[in-house]
Motif scaffolding. Structure first.
Motif, PDB file in Angstrom:
ATOM      1  N   SER A  22     -51.673 -85.467 -31.740  1.00  8.19           N
ATOM      2  CA  SER A  22     -51.144 -85.901 -30.450  1.00  8.19           C
ATOM      3  C   SER A  22     -51.331 -84.786 -29.424  1.00  8.19           C
ATOM      4  CB  SER A  22     -49.658 -86.247 -30.584  1.00  8.19           C
ATOM      5  OG  SER A  22     -48.946 -85.117 -31.081  1.00  8.19           O
ATOM      6  N   THR A  23     -50.930 -85.069 -28.187  1.00  2.69           N
ATOM      7  CA  THR A  23     -50.970 -84.081 -27.111  1.00  2.69           C
ATOM      8  C   THR A  23     -49.541 -83.752 -26.703  1.00  2.69           C
ATOM      9  OG1 THR A  23     -53.085 -84.946 -26.303  1.00  2.69           O
ATOM     10  CG2 THR A  23     -51.800 -83.614 -24.766  1.00  2.69           C
ATOM     11  N   ALA A  24     -49.273 -82.474 -26.441  1.00  2.00           N
ATOM     12  CA  ALA A  24     -47.924 -82.036 -26.073  1.00  2.00           C
ATOM     13  C   ALA A  24     -47.900 -81.591 -24.615  1.00  2.00           C
ATOM     14  CB  ALA A  24     -47.467 -80.892 -26.977  1.00  2.00           C
ATOM     15  N   TYR A  25     -47.053 -82.248 -23.811  1.00  2.02           N
ATOM     16  CA  TYR A  25     -46.900 -81.935 -22.395  1.00  2.02           C
ATOM     17  C   TYR A  25     -45.496 -81.388 -22.133  1.00  2.02           C
ATOM     18  CZ  TYR A  25     -50.907 -85.101 -21.584  1.00  2.02           C
ATOM     19  OH  TYR A  25     -52.134 -85.718 -21.598  1.00  2.02           O
ATOM     20  N   VAL A  26     -45.413 -80.345 -21.328  1.00  3.11           N
ATOM     21  CA  VAL A  26     -44.116 -79.816 -20.912  1.00  3.11           C
ATOM     22  C   VAL A  26     -43.566 -80.714 -19.805  1.00  3.11           C
ATOM     23  CG1 VAL A  26     -42.917 -77.859 -19.857  1.00  3.11           C
ATOM     24  CG2 VAL A  26     -44.738 -77.460 -21.527  1.00  3.11           C
ATOM     25  N   MET A  27     -42.315 -81.167 -19.954  1.00  4.24           N
ATOM     26  CA  MET A  27     -41.718 -82.084 -18.988  1.00  4.24           C
ATOM     27  C   MET A  27     -40.890 -81.365 -17.929  1.00  4.24           C
ATOM     28  SD  MET A  27     -40.625 -85.216 -21.524  1.00  4.24           S
ATOM     29  CE  MET A  27     -40.150 -86.302 -20.181  1.00  4.24           C
ATOM     30  N   LYS A  28     -40.296 -80.237 -18.301  1.00 10.92           N
ATOM     31  CA  LYS A  28     -39.539 -79.433 -17.346  1.00 10.92           C
ATOM     32  C   LYS A  28     -39.628 -77.981 -17.796  1.00 10.92           C
ATOM     33  CE  LYS A  28     -35.106 -80.581 -19.582  1.00 10.92           C
ATOM     34  NZ  LYS A  28     -33.798 -81.229 -19.367  1.00 10.92           N
ATOM     35  N   PRO A  29     -39.294 -77.010 -16.927  1.00  3.88           N
ATOM     36  CA  PRO A  29     -39.452 -75.601 -17.312  1.00  3.88           C
ATOM     37  C   PRO A  29     -38.933 -75.345 -18.722  1.00  3.88           C
ATOM     38  CG  PRO A  29     -38.692 -75.757 -15.056  1.00  3.88           C
ATOM     39  CD  PRO A  29     -38.654 -77.158 -15.604  1.00  3.88           C
ATOM     40  N   SER A  30     -39.798 -74.777 -19.554  1.00  5.61           N
ATOM     41  CA  SER A  30     -39.467 -74.650 -20.971  1.00  5.61           C
ATOM     42  C   SER A  30     -39.777 -73.261 -21.520  1.00  5.61           C
ATOM     43  CB  SER A  30     -40.248 -75.688 -21.789  1.00  5.61           C
ATOM     44  OG  SER A  30     -39.902 -77.007 -21.405  1.00  5.61           O
ATOM     45  N   THR A  31     -38.957 -72.854 -22.475  1.00  5.44           N
ATOM     46  CA  THR A  31     -39.173 -71.604 -23.201  1.00  5.44           C
ATOM     47  C   THR A  31     -39.457 -71.959 -24.653  1.00  5.44           C
ATOM     48  OG1 THR A  31     -37.645 -70.422 -21.749  1.00  5.44           O
ATOM     49  CG2 THR A  31     -38.182 -69.387 -23.861  1.00  5.44           C
ATOM     50  N   LEU A  32     -40.580 -71.455 -25.161  1.00  2.95           N
ATOM     51  CA  LEU A  32     -40.993 -71.773 -26.523  1.00  2.95           C
ATOM     52  C   LEU A  32     -41.346 -70.503 -27.285  1.00  2.95           C
ATOM     53  CD1 LEU A  32     -42.752 -73.941 -24.429  1.00  2.95           C
ATOM     54  CD2 LEU A  32     -42.728 -75.148 -26.599  1.00  2.95           C
ATOM     55  N   PHE A  33     -41.352 -70.644 -28.604  1.00  3.67           N
ATOM     56  CA  PHE A  33     -41.842 -69.587 -29.479  1.00  3.67           C
ATOM     57  C   PHE A  33     -43.021 -70.155 -30.259  1.00  3.67           C
ATOM     58  CE2 PHE A  33     -37.630 -68.107 -28.550  1.00  3.67           C
ATOM     59  CZ  PHE A  33     -37.711 -66.718 -28.604  1.00  3.67           C
ATOM     60  N   TYR A  34     -44.115 -69.400 -30.262  1.00  2.00           N
ATOM     61  CA  TYR A  34     -45.310 -69.826 -30.988  1.00  2.00           C
ATOM     62  C   TYR A  34     -45.432 -69.011 -32.271  1.00  2.00           C
ATOM     63  CZ  TYR A  34     -50.221 -70.522 -32.174  1.00  2.00           C
ATOM     64  OH  TYR A  34     -51.388 -70.813 -32.832  1.00  2.00           O
ATOM     65  N   PHE A  35     -45.698 -69.713 -33.379  1.00  2.00           N
ATOM     66  CA  PHE A  35     -45.848 -69.069 -34.683  1.00  2.00           C
ATOM     67  C   PHE A  35     -47.249 -69.352 -35.217  1.00  2.00           C
ATOM     68  CE2 PHE A  35     -41.385 -69.712 -34.020  1.00  2.00           C
ATOM     69  CZ  PHE A  35     -40.788 -68.573 -34.529  1.00  2.00           C
ATOM     70  N   SER A  36     -48.047 -68.307 -35.343  1.00  2.00           N
ATOM     71  CA  SER A  36     -49.396 -68.462 -35.884  1.00  2.00           C
ATOM     72  C   SER A  36     -49.320 -68.673 -37.393  1.00  2.00           C
ATOM     73  CB  SER A  36     -50.236 -67.219 -35.585  1.00  2.00           C
ATOM     74  OG  SER A  36     -49.729 -66.107 -36.310  1.00  2.00           O
ATOM     75  N   ASN A  37     -50.417 -69.102 -37.972  1.00  2.00           N
ATOM     76  CA  ASN A  37     -50.483 -69.306 -39.410  1.00  2.00           C
ATOM     77  C   ASN A  37     -50.173 -68.011 -40.164  1.00  2.00           C
ATOM     78  OD1 ASN A  37     -51.153 -70.735 -41.880  1.00  2.00           O
ATOM     79  ND2 ASN A  37     -53.046 -69.550 -41.891  1.00  2.00           N
ATOM     80  N   GLU A  38     -50.695 -66.901 -39.662  1.00  2.00           N
ATOM     81  CA  GLU A  38     -50.480 -65.609 -40.325  1.00  2.00           C
ATOM     82  C   GLU A  38     -48.998 -65.219 -40.313  1.00  2.00           C
ATOM     83  OE1 GLU A  38     -54.502 -66.278 -39.234  1.00  2.00           O
ATOM     84  OE2 GLU A  38     -52.726 -66.200 -37.933  1.00  2.00           O
ATOM     85  N   VAL A  39     -48.351 -65.389 -39.163  1.00  2.00           N
ATOM     86  CA  VAL A  39     -46.927 -65.055 -39.054  1.00  2.00           C
ATOM     87  C   VAL A  39     -46.098 -65.978 -39.945  1.00  2.00           C
ATOM     88  CG1 VAL A  39     -44.933 -65.063 -37.493  1.00  2.00           C
ATOM     89  CG2 VAL A  39     -47.104 -64.058 -36.750  1.00  2.00           C
ATOM     90  N   PHE A  40     -46.465 -67.256 -39.976  1.00  2.00           N
ATOM     91  CA  PHE A  40     -45.747 -68.214 -40.819  1.00  2.00           C
ATOM     92  C   PHE A  40     -45.813 -67.803 -42.291  1.00  2.00           C
ATOM     93  CE2 PHE A  40     -46.014 -72.225 -43.344  1.00  2.00           C
ATOM     94  CZ  PHE A  40     -44.690 -72.610 -43.207  1.00  2.00           C
ATOM     95  N   GLN A  41     -46.989 -67.386 -42.743  1.00  2.00           N
ATOM     96  CA  GLN A  41     -47.143 -66.964 -44.134  1.00  2.00           C
ATOM     97  C   GLN A  41     -46.263 -65.752 -44.441  1.00  2.00           C
ATOM     98  OE1 GLN A  41     -48.756 -68.677 -46.370  1.00  2.00           O
ATOM     99  NE2 GLN A  41     -49.589 -70.147 -44.900  1.00  2.00           N
ATOM    100  N   GLN A  42     -46.180 -64.826 -43.500  1.00  2.00           N
ATOM    101  CA  GLN A  42     -45.334 -63.641 -43.688  1.00  2.00           C
ATOM    102  C   GLN A  42     -43.862 -64.032 -43.794  1.00  2.00           C
ATOM    103  OE1 GLN A  42     -46.223 -61.081 -40.382  1.00  2.00           O
ATOM    104  NE2 GLN A  42     -48.338 -60.708 -41.029  1.00  2.00           N
ATOM    105  N   ILE A  43     -43.435 -64.932 -42.908  1.00  2.00           N
ATOM    106  CA  ILE A  43     -42.037 -65.383 -42.929  1.00  2.00           C
ATOM    107  C   ILE A  43     -41.708 -66.038 -44.268  1.00  2.00           C
ATOM    108  CG2 ILE A  43     -40.397 -67.039 -41.941  1.00  2.00           C
ATOM    109  CD1 ILE A  43     -41.756 -66.572 -39.226  1.00  2.00           C
ATOM    110  N   CYS A  44     -42.610 -66.878 -44.749  1.00  2.00           N
ATOM    111  CA  CYS A  44     -42.367 -67.596 -46.006  1.00  2.00           C
ATOM    112  C   CYS A  44     -42.317 -66.650 -47.204  1.00  2.00           C
ATOM    113  CB  CYS A  44     -43.437 -68.661 -46.219  1.00  2.00           C
ATOM    114  SG  CYS A  44     -43.319 -70.033 -45.045  1.00  2.00           S
ATOM    115  N   ARG A  45     -43.133 -65.594 -47.168  1.00  2.00           N
ATOM    116  CA  ARG A  45     -43.093 -64.622 -48.268  1.00  2.00           C
ATOM    117  C   ARG A  45     -41.763 -63.873 -48.291  1.00  2.00           C
ATOM    118  NH1 ARG A  45     -48.689 -63.798 -46.985  1.00  2.00           N
ATOM    119  NH2 ARG A  45     -48.147 -62.094 -45.557  1.00  2.00           N
ATOM    120  N   GLU A  46     -41.258 -63.559 -47.115  1.00  2.00           N
ATOM    121  CA  GLU A  46     -40.015 -62.793 -47.024  1.00  2.00           C
ATOM    122  C   GLU A  46     -38.768 -63.677 -47.105  1.00  2.00           C
ATOM    123  OE1 GLU A  46     -40.222 -60.513 -43.447  1.00  2.00           O
ATOM    124  OE2 GLU A  46     -42.224 -59.722 -43.908  1.00  2.00           O
TER     125      GLU A  46
END
Length: 213
Positions: A79-103
């Motif tokens: 799908s496509t993701a559109y921001v509807m109003k001013p938004s703050t997000l956190f982006y997690f790359s695949n590499e960071v996700f793998q690190q989080i899951c290991r820990e």
């Protein structure tokens, strides 16, 4: 409030924090991803485009939710993701996700539960296809209510018509009928649900409202 909301919050320090203005596009349908998002503040709509070019809103992401999970497997976003109003997000790359899951092995379960909810969402959308516009509208409003347990739904009629796949006039007529029955109260950019039980009954065919299809 749904119990899954904010479950990913303990890991936000590992993500890349970004702010976006309204109408910003976070990812396009078919684009190969390399990560996913967590919405801290604001609102994001998830839109699906059919092979015929028809656009449908299939979900509205609210604070505390993950989205774009397909990107973690380096698969195309569905799908496509559109921001509807001013938004703050956190982006997690695949590499960071793998690190989080290991820990933090428990993070895997949180992520998988989010994936399961998305699969259930798609199944629900397919199940609604043969229902009346009244039932589709009731389904969408109840889904938004269940996300935040707030009977005041901040959404306009254009977005509602986009979701159920009909004209704004049809949505307007349905809402006018519901308002006369005191099921909802309609304002410029929001809908107040006054009677959840009657809205659920419409979805379940227990109340028959004259068709405006």
């Amino acid at each position: 409030m749904s119990k899954h909301k904010y479950a990913w919050k303990p890991y936000l320090a590992r993500g890349l924090k970004k702010t976006y203005p309204p109408k910003a596009i976070l990812f396009h349908q078919g684009e190969i991803g390399n990560g996913f998002y967590y919405l801290e503040d604001g609102e994001v709509k998830i839109q699906l485009t059919s092979f015929k070019g028809d656009e449908r809103i299939i979900d509205i992401v609210t604070p505390g939710e993950l989205f774009g999970e397909a990107g973690i497997k380096k698969e195309p976003y569905f799908s496509t993701a559109y921001v509807m109003k001013p938004s703050t997000l956190f982006y997690f790359s695949n590499e960071v996700f793998q690190q989080i899951c290991r820990e933090h092995p428990s993070a895997i379960d949180i992520f998988l539960q989010s994936l399961i909810r998305k699969e259930r969402l798609l199944a629900e959308i397919v199940a609604q296809e043969n229902r009346s516009f009244e039932q589709k509208l009731a389904f969408f409003l109840l889904k938004l209510y269940n996300k935040n347990k707030d009977t005041n739904i901040a959404i306009n009629q254009i977005s509602l018509s986009n979701y159920i796949g009909t004209s704004r006039i049809t949505v307007y007529k349905i809402l006018q009928q519901w308002e006369k029955k005191e099921i909802v109260t309609v304002s410029n950019r929001s809908i107040q649900i006054n009677d959840l039980n009657r809205l659920r009954a419409i979805l379940n065919d227990d109340i028959v409202i004259p068709s405006v299809d």
